[in-house]
Enzyme design. Structure first.
Site, PDB file in Angstrom:
ATOM      1  N   ASN A  44       0.840  -1.200   0.000  1.00  0.00           N
ATOM      2  CA  ASN A  44       0.000   0.000   0.000  1.00  0.00           C
ATOM      3  C   ASN A  44       0.875   1.250   0.000  1.00  0.00           C
ATOM      4  O   ASN A  44       1.968   1.287   0.587  1.00  0.00           O
ATOM      5  CB  ASN A  44      -1.004   0.006   1.157  1.00  0.00           C
ATOM      6  CG  ASN A  44      -0.392  -0.136   2.527  1.00  0.00           C
ATOM      7  OD1 ASN A  44       0.657  -0.747   2.698  1.00  0.00           O
ATOM      8  ND2 ASN A  44      -1.067   0.409   3.524  1.00  0.00           N
ATOM      9  N   CYS A  55      -4.024   0.628  -2.530  1.00  0.00           N
ATOM     10  CA  CYS A  55      -3.917  -0.590  -1.719  1.00  0.00           C
ATOM     11  C   CYS A  55      -2.877  -1.538  -2.310  1.00  0.00           C
ATOM     12  O   CYS A  55      -2.576  -1.486  -3.508  1.00  0.00           O
ATOM     13  CB  CYS A  55      -5.255  -1.326  -1.672  1.00  0.00           C
ATOM     14  SG  CYS A  55      -6.528  -0.525  -0.692  1.00  0.00           S
ATOM     15  N   GLU A  57      -3.089  -4.685  -2.984  1.00  0.00           N
ATOM     16  CA  GLU A  57      -3.629  -5.576  -4.013  1.00  0.00           C
ATOM     17  C   GLU A  57      -3.658  -4.896  -5.377  1.00  0.00           C
ATOM     18  O   GLU A  57      -3.288  -5.477  -6.391  1.00  0.00           O
ATOM     19  CB  GLU A  57      -5.060  -6.001  -3.652  1.00  0.00           C
ATOM     20  CG  GLU A  57      -5.187  -6.790  -2.366  1.00  0.00           C
ATOM     21  CD  GLU A  57      -5.400  -5.909  -1.137  1.00  0.00           C
ATOM     22  OE1 GLU A  57      -4.831  -4.789  -1.089  1.00  0.00           O
ATOM     23  OE2 GLU A  57      -6.122  -6.339  -0.234  1.00  0.00           O
ATOM     24  N   CYS A  88     -10.237  -4.896   0.570  1.00  0.00           N
ATOM     25  CA  CYS A  88     -11.337  -3.924   0.633  1.00  0.00           C
ATOM     26  C   CYS A  88     -12.241  -4.111  -0.589  1.00  0.00           C
ATOM     27  O   CYS A  88     -11.902  -4.806  -1.555  1.00  0.00           O
ATOM     28  CB  CYS A  88     -10.800  -2.497   0.705  1.00  0.00           C
ATOM     29  SG  CYS A  88     -10.207  -1.849  -0.867  1.00  0.00           S
ATOM     30  N   CYS A  91     -10.758  -3.212  -4.052  1.00  0.00           N
ATOM     31  CA  CYS A  91      -9.791  -4.204  -4.551  1.00  0.00           C
ATOM     32  C   CYS A  91     -10.500  -5.479  -5.008  1.00  0.00           C
ATOM     33  O   CYS A  91     -10.076  -6.101  -5.983  1.00  0.00           O
ATOM     34  CB  CYS A  91      -8.750  -4.517  -3.484  1.00  0.00           C
ATOM     35  SG  CYS A  91      -7.604  -3.144  -3.244  1.00  0.00           S
TER      36      CYS A  91
HETATM   37  N1  THU Z   1      -5.202  -1.521   2.650  1.00  0.00           N
HETATM   38  C1  THU Z   1      -4.627  -2.348   1.720  1.00  0.00           C
HETATM   39  O1  THU Z   1      -3.559  -2.061   1.187  1.00  0.00           O
HETATM   40  N2  THU Z   1      -5.264  -3.508   1.428  1.00  0.00           N
HETATM   41  C2  THU Z   1      -6.376  -3.967   2.062  1.00  0.00           C
HETATM   42  O2  THU Z   1      -6.834  -5.037   1.746  1.00  0.00           O
HETATM   43  C3  THU Z   1      -7.007  -3.169   3.124  1.00  0.00           C
HETATM   44  C4  THU Z   1      -6.481  -1.783   3.274  1.00  0.00           C
HETATM   45  C5  THU Z   1      -4.486  -0.295   3.036  1.00  0.00           C
HETATM   46  C6  THU Z   1      -5.053   0.997   2.556  1.00  0.00           C
HETATM   47  C7  THU Z   1      -4.515   1.962   3.591  1.00  0.00           C
HETATM   48  O3  THU Z   1      -3.196   2.343   3.227  1.00  0.00           O
HETATM   49  C8  THU Z   1      -4.418   1.129   4.852  1.00  0.00           C
HETATM   50  O4  THU Z   1      -4.454  -0.227   4.442  1.00  0.00           O
HETATM   51  C9  THU Z   1      -5.532   1.399   5.856  1.00  0.00           C
HETATM   52  O5  THU Z   1      -6.769   1.308   5.264  1.00  0.00           O
END
Ligand code: THU
Length: 130
Positions: A44, A55, A57, A88, A91
């Protein structure tokens, strides 16, 4: 589906160290396994304006697609906690653009503590332009 789940989780854990998350302090790594056996990793990448945050993913998907790879078998996601981190909603939809319901989703934890599910279970009746 037979593939090295621990290796995929390990790749996600390794790339998590590059996560840029100064605002949430929630560090995530992802590793996407393509049908031709390549692993594309992503972390992320947060932003001061918040909404441009990428994110892990979607970072991995962008790396794969921008190298001409669109056929995937599995994705591993590892968050900062022992408890599992699931993708999320955004994603899930981005994965659904390139993958069908059978994509395997490994949610860690650690290499030894993860849950296994599918994109179809996480995103029933995903949207596609027909
Ligand atoms: N985040 C991800 O990278 N992947 C996920 O599946 C859930 C959330 C990140 C986005 C943000 O930088 C942090 O986690 C908090 O939401």
């Amino acid at each position: 589906m037979n593939f090295d789940r621990k290796a995929l989780l390990h790749a996600a854990m390794e790339v998590r160290k590059f996560s840029y998350a100064p605002f949430s302090n929630f560090h995530v790594g992802a590793a996407l396994l393509s049908a031709n056996g390549r692993i594309f990793t992503g972390c992320n990448i947060e932003n001061s304006a918040y909404s441009p945050t990428l994110c892990a993913e979607r970072c991995a998907v962008a790396k794969a697609v921008s190298e001409g790879v669109r056929d995937f078998i599995a994705i591993a996601i590892v968050g900062p906690e022992e408890s599992t981190t699931t993708p999320c909603g955004v994603c899930r939809q981005v994965l659904y653009e390139f993958c069908d319901e059978n994509l395997i989703v490994l949610c860690g934890g650690t290499e030894d503590h993860y849950t296994e599910t599918t994109l179809g279970a996480l995103l029933p009746n995903g949207f596609r332009l027909s």
